[in-house]
Design a protein around this motif. Structure first.
Motif, PDB file in Angstrom:
ATOM      1  N   ALA A 161       0.834  -1.209   0.000  1.00 54.11           N
ATOM      2  CA  ALA A 161       0.000   0.000   0.000  1.00 54.11           C
ATOM      3  C   ALA A 161       0.867   1.257   0.000  1.00 54.11           C
ATOM      4  O   ALA A 161       0.583   2.221  -0.715  1.00 54.11           O
ATOM      5  N   SER A 162       1.938   1.253   0.771  1.00 54.45           N
ATOM      6  CA  SER A 162       2.815   2.417   0.852  1.00 54.45           C
ATOM      7  C   SER A 162       3.529   2.686  -0.466  1.00 54.45           C
ATOM      8  O   SER A 162       3.669   3.837  -0.882  1.00 54.45           O
ATOM      9  N   GLU A 163       3.975   1.626  -1.128  1.00 53.42           N
ATOM     10  CA  GLU A 163       4.640   1.804  -2.415  1.00 53.42           C
ATOM     11  C   GLU A 163       3.685   2.356  -3.464  1.00 53.42           C
ATOM     12  O   GLU A 163       4.050   3.242  -4.238  1.00 53.42           O
ATOM     13  N   VAL A 164       2.472   1.834  -3.497  1.00 54.33           N
ATOM     14  CA  VAL A 164       1.479   2.338  -4.453  1.00 54.33           C
ATOM     15  C   VAL A 164       1.159   3.791  -4.132  1.00 54.33           C
ATOM     16  O   VAL A 164       1.082   4.640  -5.020  1.00 54.33           O
ATOM     17  N   ALA A 215      -4.194  -2.376   0.841  1.00 53.27           N
ATOM     18  CA  ALA A 215      -3.829  -3.600   0.121  1.00 53.27           C
ATOM     19  C   ALA A 215      -4.182  -4.806   0.972  1.00 53.27           C
ATOM     20  O   ALA A 215      -4.297  -4.712   2.195  1.00 53.27           O
ATOM     21  N   ASP A 216      -4.371  -5.961   0.321  1.00 54.47           N
ATOM     22  CA  ASP A 216      -4.607  -7.197   1.065  1.00 54.47           C
ATOM     23  C   ASP A 216      -3.526  -8.214   0.714  1.00 54.47           C
ATOM     24  O   ASP A 216      -2.675  -7.971  -0.141  1.00 54.47           O
ATOM     25  N   LYS A 217      -3.557  -9.348   1.374  1.00 49.69           N
ATOM     26  CA  LYS A 217      -2.532 -10.388   1.213  1.00 49.69           C
ATOM     27  C   LYS A 217      -2.491 -10.993  -0.187  1.00 49.69           C
ATOM     28  O   LYS A 217      -1.480 -11.534  -0.606  1.00 49.69           O
ATOM     29  N   GLN A 218      -3.600 -10.909  -0.929  1.00 50.58           N
ATOM     30  CA  GLN A 218      -3.659 -11.487  -2.267  1.00 50.58           C
ATOM     31  C   GLN A 218      -3.085 -10.557  -3.328  1.00 50.58           C
ATOM     32  O   GLN A 218      -3.055 -10.893  -4.496  1.00 50.58           O
ATOM     33  N   GLY A 219      -2.655  -9.348  -2.942  1.00 46.70           N
ATOM     34  CA  GLY A 219      -2.092  -8.402  -3.902  1.00 46.70           C
ATOM     35  C   GLY A 219      -3.121  -7.497  -4.539  1.00 46.70           C
ATOM     36  O   GLY A 219      -2.832  -6.828  -5.521  1.00 46.70           O
ATOM     37  N   THR A 220      -4.320  -7.459  -3.973  1.00 50.33           N
ATOM     38  CA  THR A 220      -5.342  -6.552  -4.466  1.00 50.33           C
ATOM     39  C   THR A 220      -5.173  -5.210  -3.761  1.00 50.33           C
ATOM     40  O   THR A 220      -5.139  -5.143  -2.538  1.00 50.33           O
ATOM     41  N   VAL A 221      -5.067  -4.159  -4.545  1.00 45.21           N
ATOM     42  CA  VAL A 221      -4.915  -2.810  -4.021  1.00 45.21           C
ATOM     43  C   VAL A 221      -6.212  -2.055  -4.282  1.00 45.21           C
ATOM     44  O   VAL A 221      -6.709  -2.043  -5.405  1.00 45.21           O
ATOM     45  N   THR A 222      -6.757  -1.437  -3.223  1.00 48.02           N
ATOM     46  CA  THR A 222      -7.965  -0.635  -3.354  1.00 48.02           C
ATOM     47  C   THR A 222      -7.578   0.826  -3.198  1.00 48.02           C
ATOM     48  O   THR A 222      -6.908   1.201  -2.238  1.00 48.02           O
TER      49      THR A 222
END
Length: 153
Positions: free
Chosen positions: A88-91, A108-115
């Motif tokens: 999340a921080s990188e995005v 972000a979640d563990k599956q790599g989905t970024v909201t």
């Protein structure tokens, strides 16, 4: 003393886990959560955020932040053990550097989905969000809840 050490360690882990629930934000006026409805920011707020993000020093800081997190991620096991806070921080850093006057929150979640949620001032900025987020190693998909909302005058 033997009972105090496990209690202290578990308390520390509990507090740190709770602290990690905060989403990454590109500015103080960005929504507090990715599910909150965004509002149009004040013109002064977007101008201040833009000036800060466009400074050469801030751009270097953002790029160094991304590079340091990638190096730490590679040293600690790569994508399989990636921390959601790092993702999340990188995005957030990537978006802040490339959409300087946006009011954006990232989770972000563990599956790599970024909201991503918040506001940007035009459609071009909205269209940049997904490709920029996908540039970050570990992002599998992007849920874009950002809306176009020009600053209030």
């Amino acid at each position: 003393m033997k009972k105090l050490a496990p209690f202290f360690i578990s308390s520390l882990l509990l507090v740190s886990a709770a602290a990690c629930q905060n989403p990454s934000k590109t500015s103080e006026s960005a929504p507090d959560t990715v599910s909150q409805n965004p509002a149009s920011p004040a013109a002064q707020t977007t101008q201040e955020a833009k000036e800060d993000a466009q400074s050469e020093l801030r751009r270097r800081q953002l790029n160094e932040d991304i590079r340091a997190r990638e190096q730490r991620n590679n040293a600690t096991g790569g994508d399989t053990n990636r921390a959601t806070g790092d993702l999340a921080s990188e995005v957030r850093s990537k978006l802040e550097a490339n959409i300087p006057d946006g009011q954006i929150t990232v989770a972000a979640d563990k599956q790599g989905t970024v909201t991503v949620n918040g506001t940007v001032k035009n459609q071009d900025q909205l269209n940049k969000i997904q490709p920029l987020a996908q540039e970050i190693k570990g992002v599998k998909s992007v849920v874009n809840k950002v809306v176009v909302a020009p600053p209030k005058q």
